[in-house]
Motif scaffolding. Structure first.
Motif, short mmCIF file in Angstrom:
data_model
loop_
_atom_site.label_atom_id
_atom_site.label_comp_id
_atom_site.label_asym_id
_atom_site.label_seq_id
_atom_site.Cartn_x
_atom_site.Cartn_y
_atom_site.Cartn_z
N ARG A 1 -15.69 0.97 9.60
CA ARG A 1 -15.51 1.76 8.47
C ARG A 1 -15.95 1.25 7.26
NH1 ARG A 1 -9.46 3.49 6.84
NH2 ARG A 1 -9.78 1.93 5.17
N GLU A 2 -15.51 1.00 6.18
CA GLU A 2 -16.31 0.76 4.97
C GLU A 2 -16.73 -1.08 5.06
OE1 GLU A 2 -13.21 0.68 5.40
OE2 GLU A 2 -12.13 0.31 3.45
N LYS B 1 -0.13 4.74 0.10
CA LYS B 1 -0.81 5.70 0.00
C LYS B 1 -0.13 6.72 0.99
CE LYS B 1 -3.88 3.96 3.60
NZ LYS B 1 -4.89 3.07 4.11
N MET C 1 -15.69 -5.74 -0.39
CA MET C 1 -15.17 -5.21 1.05
C MET C 1 -16.27 -5.69 2.17
SD MET C 1 -12.35 -4.30 2.56
CE MET C 1 -11.37 -3.01 2.66
N VAL D 1 0.97 -1.20 -0.11
CA VAL D 1 -0.10 0.02 0.06
C VAL D 1 1.02 1.40 0.22
CG1 VAL D 1 -1.88 1.12 1.32
CG2 VAL D 1 -1.76 -1.16 1.22
N ASN E 1 -11.08 -5.17 6.64
CA ASN E 1 -10.26 -4.24 7.13
C ASN E 1 -10.61 -4.18 8.57
OD1 ASN E 1 -8.05 -2.19 6.01
ND2 ASN E 1 -9.41 -0.70 7.07
N ARG F 1 -2.69 -6.40 2.71
CA ARG F 1 -2.27 -5.11 2.05
C ARG F 1 -1.60 -4.57 3.14
NH1 ARG F 1 -7.81 -5.97 2.54
NH2 ARG F 1 -7.94 -4.28 4.28
N LEU F 2 -0.35 -4.27 2.92
CA LEU F 2 0.72 -3.90 3.75
C LEU F 2 1.12 -2.66 3.51
CD1 LEU F 2 2.41 -6.98 4.68
CD2 LEU F 2 0.28 -6.02 5.85
N GLY F 3 0.93 -1.52 4.32
CA GLY F 3 1.77 -0.35 3.99
C GLY F 3 2.73 -0.02 5.20
N GLU F 4 2.11 0.32 6.57
CA GLU F 4 3.12 0.64 7.53
C GLU F 4 4.19 -0.44 7.99
OE1 GLU F 4 0.69 2.16 10.95
OE2 GLU F 4 2.54 2.31 11.99
N TYR G 1 3.33 6.86 11.56
CA TYR G 1 2.77 6.55 10.22
C TYR G 1 1.97 8.03 9.78
CZ TYR G 1 0.32 3.97 6.37
OH TYR G 1 -0.02 3.28 5.56
N ILE H 1 -8.02 0.62 -3.27
CA ILE H 1 -8.61 0.23 -2.00
C ILE H 1 -9.44 1.05 -1.23
CG2 ILE H 1 -6.82 -1.48 -1.09
CD1 ILE H 1 -5.30 0.74 0.37
N ASN I 1 -4.79 -5.48 7.01
CA ASN I 1 -3.66 -4.57 6.92
C ASN I 1 -2.63 -4.77 7.71
OD1 ASN I 1 -4.52 -3.69 9.34
ND2 ASN I 1 -5.86 -2.20 8.21
N SER I 2 -1.73 -3.98 8.04
CA SER I 2 -0.54 -4.46 8.77
C SER I 2 -0.81 -4.87 10.28
CB SER I 2 0.50 -2.90 8.96
OG SER I 2 0.91 -2.81 7.65
C1 LIG Z 1 -4.51 2.07 4.43
C2 LIG Z 1 -5.22 0.72 4.03
C3 LIG Z 1 -4.52 -0.51 4.27
C4 LIG Z 1 -2.86 -0.21 4.45
O1 LIG Z 1 -2.89 -0.14 6.14
P1 LIG Z 1 -1.35 -0.32 6.90
O2 LIG Z 1 -1.99 0.01 8.32
O3 LIG Z 1 -0.47 0.71 6.08
O4 LIG Z 1 -0.80 -1.53 6.53
C5 LIG Z 1 -5.05 -1.70 3.85
N1 LIG Z 1 -6.45 -1.52 3.31
C6 LIG Z 1 -7.05 -0.55 3.16
C7 LIG Z 1 -8.46 -0.78 2.89
C8 LIG Z 1 -6.60 0.84 3.76
O5 LIG Z 1 -7.18 1.77 3.83
#
Ligand SMILES: *Cc1c(COP(=O)(O)O)cnc(C)c1O
Length: 373
Positions: A131-132, A36, A124, A34, A160, A219-222, A335, A79, A199-200
């Motif tokens: 949330r969504e 963003k 989703m 991810v 999520n 789905r990994l960002g942080e 983050y 996403i 996510n993370s």
């Molecule tokens: C931001 C987001 C992620 C990633 O989240 P992290 O905590 O950064 O891993 C994954 N899925 C959705 C739907 C998000 O909005």
């Protein structure tokens, strides 16, 4: 060199991605990176791709456009459920998107059909974060409608966790999502290629040896960018937590009294009910503020304390004034600080491709001279 700036160690991001991808691969789970938090920065995205992630995910179309403009060819999934006003661009730039609304899916299907293409849909599901998400009892009916629509292909489902609620998903919740995938497949006579667990915040579950059931993607960002578990704040074993450093410049130094309680106007401090202890302090002012980052997400170097911040100034108390006007101070970011700094127009990005140094200790970043009232 220009300040403020973010120094980005691309090799550390590559290492983090590779480490996490390797561990999850052993569990049968692939990683979608991810982007963003780094506003779709193409070089950072490429470092994650080089680390073995299977594709990218973005919340904003503007960031996706940036990735495509830079020549990134991999699969990109939106996403955040698409805005009706952006449907044509979603079809143009993204292979797939996460969706919760039938009118949006119908518009995607119509646009894809016009362009003679097929757009992937991941539904989703609401599993407790609030949330969504589609309510589980409505999933089957919606999945059936998607299957019947030309122009879209139902790729799977996702959930999520820990975004609004702040609690990490447990094994029972992951099992419930898997059961939902199985039941929906059986009722709709379809097959889900992707069951994206979250996510993370899902990493502790994913790496803990629980059965992964149907979950085959995260789905990994942080976790990749900062090397930390977002819920506990703990470092993820074997990853770098210092891939990003914020550098700001000192514009004033000297000794001043601590502000009095009634003179503190910073809403951040008001919200946290923090007041400085009394006395004089050696202090510095840095040319960075709320417009540039989330100041409460900065880790102060040892012997330095955050006294306050305004839109353009950061006031730091220090034990000894080693810094002179014109010198630079370096901060690790959480983050939220990273996300804000990456999108601030005055904060430049400096990419470094050096070999990773020995792992830096995780700094605490507490404002120790502030007392809670
Ligand atoms: C931001 C987001 C992620 C990633 O989240 P992290 O905590 O950064 O891993 C994954 N899925 C959705 C739907 C998000 O909005």
């Amino acid at each position: 060199m220009s300040t403020p700036r973010i120094e980005v160690h691309l090799n550390k991001i590559h290492h983090n991605a590779q480490t996490i991808v390797g561990r999850l691969k052993a569990r049968g789970i692939s990683v979608t990176a991810v982007t963003k938090a780094v506003c779709g920065h193409p070089s950072i995205a490429q470092a994650m791709l080089d680390g073995g992630v299977i594709g990218l995910a973005e919340a904003r179309l503007s960031n996706v456009r940036k990735l495509r403009k830079a020549g990134i060819k991999c699969s990109i999934t939106l996403i955040r459920t698409p805005m009706l006003s952006q449907i044509d661009q979603v079809i143009q730039f993204c292979e797939a998107s996460y969706n919760t609304e039938m009118p949006v899916i119908a518009a995607l299907a119509a646009a894809a059909t016009r362009k003679d293409t097929v757009h992937g849909i991941i539904l989703m599901v609401e599993m407790g974060d609030l949330r969504e998400g589609i309510m589980p009892e409505d999933l089957c009916a919606i999945a059936q409608q998607v299957v019947d629509l030309p122009g879209v292909a139902l790729k799977g489902i996702g959930a999520n966790y820990a975004c609004l609620s702040g609690t990490a998903p447990n094994a029972a919740e992951m099992e419930a999502l898997s059961d939902l995938a199985n039941d929906t497949e059986a009722q709709c006579g379809t097959f889900f290629q992707t069951v994206s667990g979250g996510n993370s915040a899902n990493l502790p579950w994913a790496l803990d040896g629980h059965p992964i059931c149907r979950i085959n993607d995260l789905r990994l960002g942080e976790a990749i960018l900062l090397g930390v578990d977002p819920v506990s704040g703990d470092q993820i074993d074997g990853t770098y937590t210092d891939a990003f450093t914020l550098v700001a410049e000192v514009i004033e130094t000297g000794s001043k009294p601590f502000p009095l309680l009634n003179s503190i106007c910073d809403p951040v401090f008001k919200r946290l009910h923090l007041v400085p202890k009394s006395g004089q302090s050696e202090r510095m002012i840095l040319a960075i503020g709320h417009q540039d980052t989330d100041v409460l997400g900065l880790s102060m170097p040892p012997d330095n304390r955050l006294l306050g911040a305004t839109s353009d100034h950061l006031v730091i108390g220090t034990r000894q004034l080693a810094q002179k006007v014109g010198s630079e101070m370096r901060f690790q970011m959480n983050y939220s600080a990273l996300m804000n700094a990456m999108s601030a127009p005055d904060v430049k990005t400096k990419l470094l491709r050096d070999n990773p140094s020995p792992r830096a200790p995780v700094s605490e970043g507490q404002a120790n001279n502030l007392v809670s009232i």
